[in-house]
Design an enzyme around this catalytic site. Structure first.
Site, PDB file in Angstrom:
ATOM      1  CG  ASP A 134     -31.182  15.857 -11.034  1.00 28.83           C
ATOM      2  OD1 ASP A 134     -31.167  14.949 -11.872  1.00 28.83           O
ATOM      3  OD2 ASP A 134     -30.244  16.681 -10.899  1.00 28.83           O
ATOM      4  CG  ASP A 191     -26.044  16.796 -16.594  1.00 28.00           C
ATOM      5  OD1 ASP A 191     -27.123  16.172 -16.597  1.00 28.00           O
ATOM      6  OD2 ASP A 191     -25.567  17.336 -15.572  1.00 28.00           O
TER       7      ASP A 191
END
Ligand code: GLA
Length: 371
Positions: A134, A191
């Site tokens: 990430d 997201d």
């Protein structure tokens, strides 16, 4: 395969599995992961192709150990990651784990900046088969996206265990332009949320990216929300149909232990999964976009075509498309509804269907004679 993209065969078709984040966020444990692994087997999801069990953020202890190694939170994972990995493997599944390129993960746990090779080896020692990296807490470091993920790619290739490498920098540095040679999949945007507007926004970000994907290198529009409760089953059917057209990784993000029959039927629909997993690996493209009606088309390995008709708005739509507009020779074609698993029409010119609001028809087209 794209030109100049090395292929290691670890992700010849888009990776499939389950990831803890969308449904459980930081509230994860060994018990949850094992129960999910069992449910993947019992529900038929494993045999439908969902192989990777991926533990996302918040598995970590809040400090590295005295040797500088990452360690698991022993309260939530009392037997440790190696044990859990063995249990997952014993069930015929593969093990995935998460870390971050910055100083801390998005949830504030220790991350891997400056420890890329060490952490990749640590993960290898735990039997990790899939690694998601990430992008939180990188700004103060001034990290460069392509250079950082190149370091990671080298670390993973050198760690002694084959791992699918999932790049997650939210599309910030146009990863489709450089990630194909570094990882197996890369997030293309922020997201996803469990809402229709988020689903449509996510979809729109994929429309121009088809040329960048192929075997071992996939655009990742994000994990599935199917079954998480924010949308209707019809909307989830649309979500799953779209991901199949996009050759997207299929990472279920729901509570597999307690899913409804409708959710299970969506996630295991064999002919929809077959489109997603088509061995040609050609991502679908949007061939028409009106205000509330879209047509997407995807070329399949056997010479047939997958076509999706999408009604984006809140009114039903009659959506039609001709073979010519799809770039096909005129002539008789059999239309197969892949959700119904039935041939539903035969036509010389084209196809026209009534689509419910937020609905999609997903069909394949084939000629009478085998391709
Ligand atoms: C980021 C990622 C998500 C998830 C969370 C975990 O937001 O994009 O997929 O991994 O971090 O904190």
């Amino acid at each position: 395969m794209g030109l100049g993209v090395p292929s290691d065969g670890l992700a010849p078709t888009p990776p499939m599995g389950w990831n803890s984040w969308n449904r459980f966020g930081p509230f994860i444990s060994e018990k949850l992961v094992l129960e999910t692994a069992d449910a993947l087997v019992e529900s038929g999801m494993r045999d439908a192709g969902y192989r990777y069990v991926v533990i996302d953020d918040a598995w970590e202890e809040s400090l590295r150990d005295e040797d500088g190694e990452l360690r698991e939170n022993r309260w939530a994972f009392p037997h440790g990651m190696r044990w859990l990995s063995d249990e997952i493997h014993r069930r015929g599944l593969r093990f995935g784990l998460y870390t971050c390129a910055g100083t801390h993960t998005c949830q504030g746990y220790p991350a891997s900046h400056g420890c890329e090779a060490r952490d990749a080896r640590r993960f290898a020692g735990w039997g990790v088969d899939f690694m998601k990296v990430d992008w939180c807490h990188t700004r103060d470091l001034g990290l460069d996206g392509p250079a950082t993920y190149a370091t990671w790619s080298e670390a993973i290739r050198g760690c002694g265990r084959p791992m699918v490498f999932s790049i997650c920098e939210w599309g910030r540095h146009r990863p489709w332009e450089w990630a194909p040679s570094l990882g197996h999949m890369w997030r293309t945007g922020p997201d996803i949320l469990d809402t229709w507007p988020s689903l449509m926004d996510t979809l729109d970000r994929q429309a121009a990216l088809a040329a960048f994907a192929g075997p071992d290198h996939w655009n990742d529009p994000d994990m599935l929300e199917v079954g998480n409760g924010g949308m209707s089953d019809d909307e989830y059917r649309t979500h799953f149909s779209l991901w199949a057209m996009l050759a997207a990784p299929l990472m279920a993000g729901n509570d597999v232990r307690a899913m409804s029959d409708a959710t299970r039927a969506i996630l295991t629909a064999p002919e929809v999964i077959a489109i997603d997993q088509d061995p040609l690996g050609r991502q679908g493209t949007r061939v028409r976009k009106d205000a509330d009606a879209e047509v997407w088309s995807r070329q399949l390995a056997d010479g047939s075509r997958a076509v999706l008709l999408l009604a984006r708005g809140s009114a039903p739509q009659r959506i039609g498309i001709t073979w010519r507009a799809l770039g096909l020779e005129p002539g008789s074609r059999i239309v197969r509804d892949v959700w119904e698993r039935a041939d539903v029409a035969r036509d010389d010119e084209g196809l026209e269907l009534e689509i419910a609001p937020h609905g999609a028809a997903l069909v394949t087209l084939r000629t009478n004679t085998p391709a």
